[in-house]
Design a protein around this motif. Sequence first.
Motif, PDB file in Angstrom:
ATOM      1  N   GLY A 153     -66.224 -83.197 -40.771  1.00  0.00           N
ATOM      2  CA  GLY A 153     -64.933 -83.254 -40.099  1.00  0.00           C
ATOM      3  C   GLY A 153     -64.167 -81.948 -40.193  1.00  0.00           C
ATOM      4  N   VAL A 154     -64.230 -81.307 -41.361  1.00  0.00           N
ATOM      5  CA  VAL A 154     -63.548 -80.014 -41.545  1.00  0.00           C
ATOM      6  C   VAL A 154     -64.129 -78.963 -40.605  1.00  0.00           C
ATOM      7  N   ILE A 183     -58.414 -86.202 -42.366  1.00  0.00           N
ATOM      8  CA  ILE A 183     -59.567 -85.629 -43.063  1.00  0.00           C
ATOM      9  C   ILE A 183     -59.185 -85.155 -44.462  1.00  0.00           C
ATOM     10  N   PHE A 184     -58.082 -84.438 -44.582  1.00  0.00           N
ATOM     11  CA  PHE A 184     -57.725 -83.885 -45.893  1.00  0.00           C
ATOM     12  C   PHE A 184     -57.093 -84.935 -46.810  1.00  0.00           C
ATOM     13  N   ALA A 185     -56.583 -86.015 -46.251  1.00  0.00           N
ATOM     14  CA  ALA A 185     -56.180 -87.143 -47.087  1.00  0.00           C
ATOM     15  C   ALA A 185     -57.420 -87.746 -47.745  1.00  0.00           C
ATOM     16  N   PHE A 224     -54.008 -79.948 -50.217  1.00  0.00           N
ATOM     17  CA  PHE A 224     -52.550 -80.031 -50.091  1.00  0.00           C
ATOM     18  C   PHE A 224     -52.044 -79.115 -48.978  1.00  0.00           C
ATOM     19  N   ILE A 225     -52.471 -77.865 -48.997  1.00  0.00           N
ATOM     20  CA  ILE A 225     -51.994 -76.884 -48.018  1.00  0.00           C
ATOM     21  C   ILE A 225     -52.334 -77.319 -46.601  1.00  0.00           C
ATOM     22  N   ASN A 226     -53.548 -77.793 -46.384  1.00  0.00           N
ATOM     23  CA  ASN A 226     -53.950 -78.198 -45.041  1.00  0.00           C
ATOM     24  C   ASN A 226     -53.187 -79.434 -44.565  1.00  0.00           C
ATOM     25  N   MET A 227     -52.944 -80.387 -45.459  1.00  0.00           N
ATOM     26  CA  MET A 227     -52.128 -81.545 -45.100  1.00  0.00           C
ATOM     27  C   MET A 227     -50.699 -81.117 -44.769  1.00  0.00           C
ATOM     28  N   PHE A 228     -50.157 -80.228 -45.596  1.00  0.00           N
ATOM     29  CA  PHE A 228     -48.789 -79.757 -45.396  1.00  0.00           C
ATOM     30  C   PHE A 228     -48.631 -79.065 -44.044  1.00  0.00           C
ATOM     31  N   MET A 229     -49.547 -78.179 -43.708  1.00  0.00           N
ATOM     32  CA  MET A 229     -49.441 -77.452 -42.450  1.00  0.00           C
ATOM     33  C   MET A 229     -49.598 -78.380 -41.245  1.00  0.00           C
TER      34      MET A 229
END
Length: 239
Positions: A153-154, A183-185, A224-229
């Motif tokens: 998925g990434v 995906i990042f969750a 975290f960073i990818n979810m945040f963005m």
Amino acid sequence: MLESKEFSAYSNGQVIDEGLRNFMLKIYNYMAGGLCATALAAYIISSNTSLLRLFFNENGYSALGWLLLIAPLILVFAFGWVLQRGTLQQVQAMFWGYSVLMGVSLAPIFLVYTGASIARVFLITAATFGALSLYGYTTKKDLSGWGSFLIMGVFGILIASIVNIFLKSSGLDYALSYLTVFIFAGLTVYDTQNMKSLYYANGMGGDLAARGAIAGALSLYLDFINMFMALLRLFGERR
């Protein structure tokens, strides 16, 4: 004799559980420190006009800005090599250097989104991340089968994002943002459980535990960073 064996098993379990808690605490401490370094670097760059012009101009990223945008991706691949062959000090330096470079590359968010919305989305991400990581730590369900699916998925998101640079489709951008959150969750849950599994499998201590904690912190940091963005693109208030 039976009581002695039961006591010994209980004591060993206590030692393992205490070691695991200390190991996970190191991971979260490194991750929190990395996020602080990223936030500080982004704020310093965005609030200093002279520094900002080195990396960004009216047309977007400068040549140096593009280099620093790509640098974190290169460092992710280099991190594995340093983790295996470098000293512990070099691994730590790589982690902190990566966190600072990520902050420089994220500096434009302070120019695009309001400070209040950035803070709000950060708190939402922190609460979501905390709940997901807690689930990954406590669940008895085996999540090892998630790994290959999530990594695929990434790569799918990365390829689609590159394609959308040329398509400039707002609909695809929103779809990718939602997919990135999903995906990042999943990776947050998977990575947390995977760190527990690695600890139990290797009985890590000393230098090995320190390296494992930094590697685990980087994985959760990226989640975290990818979810945040992604959440910022979806719910952030633009200036």
